[in-house]
Every structure is written in C-alpha cells, then in structure tokens.
Design an enzyme around this catalytic site. Structure first.
Site, PDB file in Angstrom:
ATOM      1  N   GLU A   1      -7.664   8.562   6.042  1.00 39.42           N
ATOM      2  CA  GLU A   1      -7.979   9.182   7.336  1.00 39.42           C
ATOM      3  C   GLU A   1      -8.535  10.599   7.225  1.00 39.42           C
ATOM      4  O   GLU A   1      -7.894  11.573   7.647  1.00 39.42           O
ATOM      5  CB  GLU A   1      -6.733   9.172   8.241  1.00 39.42           C
ATOM      6  CG  GLU A   1      -6.162   7.781   8.467  1.00 39.42           C
ATOM      7  CD  GLU A   1      -4.969   7.769   9.419  1.00 39.42           C
ATOM      8  OE1 GLU A   1      -4.515   8.844   9.831  1.00 39.42           O
ATOM      9  OE2 GLU A   1      -4.497   6.665   9.747  1.00 39.42           O
TER      10      GLU A   1
ATOM     11  N   HIS B   1      -2.958  10.890   0.648  1.00 37.00           N
ATOM     12  CA  HIS B   1      -2.451  10.663   2.006  1.00 37.00           C
ATOM     13  C   HIS B   1      -1.873  12.006   2.483  1.00 37.00           C
ATOM     14  O   HIS B   1      -0.699  12.123   2.782  1.00 37.00           O
ATOM     15  CB  HIS B   1      -1.426   9.538   2.019  1.00 37.00           C
ATOM     16  CG  HIS B   1      -1.182   8.927   3.378  1.00 37.00           C
ATOM     17  ND1 HIS B   1      -1.369   7.587   3.648  1.00 37.00           N
ATOM     18  CD2 HIS B   1      -0.767   9.469   4.552  1.00 37.00           C
ATOM     19  CE1 HIS B   1      -1.051   7.340   4.911  1.00 37.00           C
ATOM     20  NE2 HIS B   1      -0.681   8.477   5.481  1.00 37.00           N
TER      21      HIS B   1
ATOM     22  N   TYR C   1      -4.678   1.721  15.802  1.00 40.98           N
ATOM     23  CA  TYR C   1      -3.461   1.665  16.615  1.00 40.98           C
ATOM     24  C   TYR C   1      -3.738   1.428  18.089  1.00 40.98           C
ATOM     25  O   TYR C   1      -2.901   0.894  18.804  1.00 40.98           O
ATOM     26  CB  TYR C   1      -2.664   2.976  16.457  1.00 40.98           C
ATOM     27  CG  TYR C   1      -2.073   3.103  15.083  1.00 40.98           C
ATOM     28  CD1 TYR C   1      -0.800   2.613  14.804  1.00 40.98           C
ATOM     29  CD2 TYR C   1      -2.792   3.666  14.039  1.00 40.98           C
ATOM     30  CE1 TYR C   1      -0.256   2.688  13.539  1.00 40.98           C
ATOM     31  CE2 TYR C   1      -2.270   3.753  12.757  1.00 40.98           C
ATOM     32  CZ  TYR C   1      -0.994   3.261  12.513  1.00 40.98           C
ATOM     33  OH  TYR C   1      -0.464   3.322  11.255  1.00 40.98           O
TER      34      TYR C   1
ATOM     35  N   ASN D   1      -7.519   1.979   9.674  1.00 41.40           N
ATOM     36  CA  ASN D   1      -6.224   2.123  10.332  1.00 41.40           C
ATOM     37  C   ASN D   1      -6.486   2.140  11.834  1.00 41.40           C
ATOM     38  O   ASN D   1      -7.280   2.945  12.328  1.00 41.40           O
ATOM     39  CB  ASN D   1      -5.547   3.443   9.940  1.00 41.40           C
ATOM     40  CG  ASN D   1      -5.185   3.470   8.458  1.00 41.40           C
ATOM     41  OD1 ASN D   1      -5.253   2.454   7.782  1.00 41.40           O
ATOM     42  ND2 ASN D   1      -4.789   4.636   7.969  1.00 41.40           N
TER      43      ASN D   1
ATOM     44  N   GLU E   1      -3.637  -0.180   8.169  1.00 38.12           N
ATOM     45  CA  GLU E   1      -2.468   0.225   8.958  1.00 38.12           C
ATOM     46  C   GLU E   1      -2.624  -0.318  10.355  1.00 38.12           C
ATOM     47  O   GLU E   1      -3.689  -0.211  10.963  1.00 38.12           O
ATOM     48  CB  GLU E   1      -2.344   1.750   9.086  1.00 38.12           C
ATOM     49  CG  GLU E   1      -1.926   2.471   7.852  1.00 38.12           C
ATOM     50  CD  GLU E   1      -1.767   3.987   8.087  1.00 38.12           C
ATOM     51  OE1 GLU E   1      -1.566   4.408   9.238  1.00 38.12           O
ATOM     52  OE2 GLU E   1      -1.870   4.721   7.101  1.00 38.12           O
TER      53      GLU E   1
ATOM     54  N   ARG F   1       0.852  -1.183   0.000  1.00 34.20           N
ATOM     55  CA  ARG F   1       0.000   0.000   0.000  1.00 34.20           C
ATOM     56  C   ARG F   1       0.893   1.240   0.000  1.00 34.20           C
ATOM     57  O   ARG F   1       1.649   1.453   0.948  1.00 34.20           O
ATOM     58  CB  ARG F   1      -0.905  -0.020   1.238  1.00 34.20           C
ATOM     59  CG  ARG F   1      -1.740   1.215   1.404  1.00 34.20           C
ATOM     60  CD  ARG F   1      -2.748   1.093   2.563  1.00 34.20           C
ATOM     61  NE  ARG F   1      -3.479   2.343   2.668  1.00 34.20           N
ATOM     62  CZ  ARG F   1      -3.338   3.223   3.662  1.00 34.20           C
ATOM     63  NH1 ARG F   1      -2.529   2.975   4.683  1.00 34.20           N
ATOM     64  NH2 ARG F   1      -4.020   4.349   3.661  1.00 34.20           N
TER      65      ARG F   1
HETATM   66  O1  IFM Z   1       2.227   7.691  10.125  1.00 38.22           O
HETATM   67  C1  IFM Z   1       0.840   7.706  10.233  1.00 38.22           C
HETATM   68  C2  IFM Z   1       0.191   7.500   8.888  1.00 38.22           C
HETATM   69  O2  IFM Z   1       0.604   8.432   7.961  1.00 38.22           O
HETATM   70  C3  IFM Z   1      -1.306   7.600   9.032  1.00 38.22           C
HETATM   71  N1  IFM Z   1      -1.802   6.755  10.070  1.00 38.22           N
HETATM   72  C4  IFM Z   1      -1.142   6.803  11.358  1.00 38.22           C
HETATM   73  C5  IFM Z   1       0.347   6.634  11.178  1.00 38.22           C
HETATM   74  C6  IFM Z   1       1.042   6.680  12.549  1.00 38.22           C
HETATM   75  O3  IFM Z   1       0.789   7.889  13.191  1.00 38.22           O
END
Ligand code: IFM
Length: 452
Positions: free
Chosen positions: A177, A132, A305, A303, A357, A88
């Site tokens: 995002e 992006h 985290y 995405n 992500e 990606r």
């Molecule tokens: O680095 C970023 C990415 O560009 C977009 N999503 C979160 C990642 C970590 O902060």
C-alpha cells in the site's frame, strides 16, 4: 457453537474457483510480532510514532502486540488448521537489519527462517512482504522514503532477504500500500512518520515505486524464482451524484488513488491530469526511473475493503449513505470489488491478480467462550463471491487472502478495532477462532474436496 454450514451453499461458491486458485490469510510484522526490543531488533518508525502523544487512539503500541514472535508454533498451527494454501506475512526490516543498511541481525533472520520452514513443513506457501510500513528509524533519521538513498538501501535489503531465505518463499511483495505510506504518513501525518507535506508524499510515492522496480530487477538478476509483485490498496470510485461536479471529482479521486499508482506500474507513466493537478508538488523523476518502475510484474496484489464515493461537496458524509458500515466506518459494498476488478481488466493488461487483503472490523462479542461474528463471515463470503463474478468475466484472478488471521494492532486505531478471524485476548494472549474462521475452513474443505 454449531459449526454446521449449508454444504450446498459452500459448494456453490467453491465451484466458481479453479483448482490452482490460491487461498490464504494475511498479517504484517508490526501488527502481530511484538518482541519490539528483543534479540537485537532496531527501532522502526512505528515504534517511534506510537510514542508520540495522541498518535494512537488508545495510547497503545506494538511492543507486545499478539506476541507472535514467542507464539510462532501455535500461530502456525492455527494457520494450518484453516486449510489455507498460502500465508502472507511481512518482514520487519529493523528486526533483520537494525539500521536499515550495513550489519544484519542473525537472531532476527533466524526468526523468519523458523517461520518459513514452519509453513513449508505444514504444506503452506510462504508469501513474503518486504515493506509493510515499519521502516528502520535510522533511515528515517536520514530522510526516510523522501531520500533517494533509501531506494538503494531497500534493494540491498531485498537481496539480503532473498539470499537468506533462498527460494523457499513462493512470492515476494516489495511494498504494501504505497498510497498509505505516502499520503497517510507524509501528507496527512496520521500514520508514521507523521509528516504533513504533499510534495514530500509525492516524492515518497516515486521512491517507493522506483525501489520496487529496481528490487525486482536485482532479484531476477540473482536468479530469484519466487513470483515478484507489489500490493496496492484500491477501491472503485463512484460519483456521489450525477452532477458534472461530482463526476469531475470522481475522475480526480480515481486519478489520485488508483491511476497514480497503477499507471506507472503497468503503463510506465504518471497520469497527465494528476501530474498537472499536483502543480509544484510533483516528484523529481530521473532518466530511466519510469522504465524501472514498469518492470513486468509476476502478480499484482490488491487490498480492498470498501468503495470510494467522490463528492465535490465538502460536507458530504459517506457514513450517511444507508449502507451497513464496519467498525472502521467503511461501507460494506461487495459489488465495489467486482466493479473494481472489471474496470482494471478493461483499462489495463493485468498480470495474475490476487486479493491480498479483504475483511472487516466488527464489534465482536465473546459469549460463553465463543464469537459468533456473523457480520464478518457474511462480509467475507460476499466478497469471495464478488471475486468469483470477476473471474467468470475474464479477470485473471489468482488468489484471495483474508485480512486478518488474528486480531491485531490496527495502526492509529490501536487494539480497539478487531479484524481477525481468530480472536486474541490481549491479557492472556489466548487465541479463539471465531465463527468466520470455522466458516472459512469449511468453505476451503469443500473447495479442496472438489479438486480430488
Ligand atoms: O490493518 C491494515 C493493514 O495493515 C493494511 N491494509 C488495511 C488493513 C486494515 O486497515
């Protein structure tokens, strides 16, 4: 470094995924490419923002980054060595169309040609993100995403990339995002273009979503065969305590972070409670906009985290929860990912869904030329297991991608925060796969062996 991992534990995890599951690794243009002023590339809002004193923690910028433009072949080999089936990447809009409308830049286009062909030659599916975050500055000078004209420029850009790359890309993501672009960039002002107005941020959200829907319609009308979708940053929201105040805060936060994006895309309307909450800051919506935004998706990218903790107490500090934190200060809570996926599956009709992500910033230490990033390796393994749990409970999960292939420019944090499974020495640009990269390769090789 010994790269021997327990085969049985790799197999136990690998067995939980079907043969058509897509495994990948992800990057974005501004974070790795460099070559910021070369070969006719135009200025992006991030090029400009980095020049603003104090905007980037370490005063850095994306001028060189990972020098990926000049090290393309080496990086393609690194991707291939992992054994992933997809990569990606994102296109830098100002590299291919310097002013965001009008003339195209043949040298910029040629770079993506080489990238896509190089992936295909190595048996890797190119999955392309159009936006992006690095909007051409020339469009920002006309109001950027707050200006409805940018919607039409984006659709032209999407069509241009499709005509150029033809059907060589397997998937096209419109935006990465939208919440980050809108809220961090236009309400909090900590990301480019550095504006501070909630009303602007909400108009930006609407234009991003609208341009996404119109681009999908235009691409399909042109006979595009790539799968088309969008990538959202989503977390599961939990109330910090069981008080009515915290529970109400959780509904509000979930509305602003998740429903404000997922509802229009999958249900064709903004959530009423958040619309009321925004008062005078609601976006201007024209007839037909909502139907365009809800154009059916071939896939949804998520995405993820961490989890999101909601508290009505302004002094609440998530970092004191007792959970381990990454270097970004984000809690490590893999169950948050399965909770998120199960909730989405319960409340919406999901298209095939990818984790586009997932990964972590950790304080990697180079010892005798090697990086033993056990924390990152464990983080990735536990989140893959969380995806497996969701899959087994019926969520239509189609793929998982690690963020990120390389250590790179982490936006306002500069280069200090490292997310890569491959280490980058920024003084020499030497790439060194970390333990997490060796683990991912070993895991994928077990998974592939199961398919034969
Ligand atoms: O680095 C970023 C990415 O560009 C977009 N999503 C979160 C990642 C970590 O902060």
């Amino acid at each position: 470094m010994s790269h021997e991992f327990s085969t049985s534990s790799l197999l136990d995890l690998a067995r939980r995924f079907p043969p058509d599951f897509v495994w990948g690794v992800a990057t974005s243009a501004f974070q790795i490419e460099g070559a910021a002023q070369e070969d006719g590339k135009g200025e992006s809002i991030w090029d400009r923002f980095c020049r603003q004193p104090g905007a980037i923690a370490d005063g850095s910028n994306g001028d060189v980054a990972c020098d990926h433009v000049h090290r393309l072949e080496e990086d393609l080999d690194l991707i291939a060595a992992l054994g992933v089936s997809a990569y990606r990447f994102s296109v830098s809009w100002p590299r291919v169309q310097p002013l965001g409308s009008g003339a195209w830049n043949p040298k910029g286009l040629a770079f993506y040609d080489r990238l896509v062909d190089g992936l295909i030659q190595r048996g890797i599916k190119p999955t392309m993100t159009l936006n992006h975050w690095d909007l051409p500055q020339a469009l920002q000078d006309q109001g950027g995403w707050a200006n409805r004209d940018t919607v039409a420029h984006f659709v032209e850009y999407a069509l241009g990339m499709h005509r150029w790359l033809g059907n060589r890309v397997a998937a096209i993501t419109t935006h990465n995002e939208p919440w980050v672009i809108a809220v961090l960039g236009h309400e909090q002002g900590i990301f480019a273009p550095g504006l501070k107005s909630r009303a602007t941020a909400m108009q930006v959200t609407h234009h991003l979503l609208l341009s996404h829907g119109l681009a999908l319609q235009a691409l399909r009308a042109e006979g595009c065969r790539a799968d088309l979708g969008i990538v959202l940053n989503l977390s599961h929201t939990y109330p910090a305590t069981d008080t009515p105040e915290d529970r109400a805060q959780a509904v509000l936060d979930d509305g602003c972070l998740l429903r404000w994006y997922v509802d229009p895309l999958l249900r064709g309307s903004y959530p009423e409670d958040i619309w009321a909450h925004l008062g005078a800051d609601v976006p201007q919506v024209q007839a037909g906009d909502m139907a365009a935004i809800a154009t059916p998706l071939d896939f949804l990218g998520i995405n993820n985290y961490s989890r999101h903790m909601a508290s009505a107490d302004k002094s609440f500090d998530v970092k004191k929860s007792g959970l381990p934190l990454t270097e970004m200060g984000w809690e490590i809570y893999p169950q948050g990912l399965s909770d998120l996926l199960l909730r989405l599956h319960k409340d919406y009709v999901l298209p095939p869904t990818f984790i586009t992500e997932n990964g972590g910033a950790f304080a990697d230490e180079m010892r005798q030329g090697e990086i033993h990033d056990v924390d990152r390796q464990r983080y990735i393994a536990e989140h893959i297991a969380a995806v497996a749990a969701a899959l087994q409970q019926g969520v239509p999960m189609a793929g998982y991608m690690v963020w990120s292939l390389l250590d790179n420019f982490e936006w306002a944090s500069g280069y200090a925060k490292r997310f890569g499974i491959v280490h980058v020495d920024y003084s020499s640009q030497k790439r060194t796969p970390k333990l997490s990269a060796h683990w991912y390769r070993a895991f994928l090789s077990q998974w592939r062996a199961l398919q034969t």
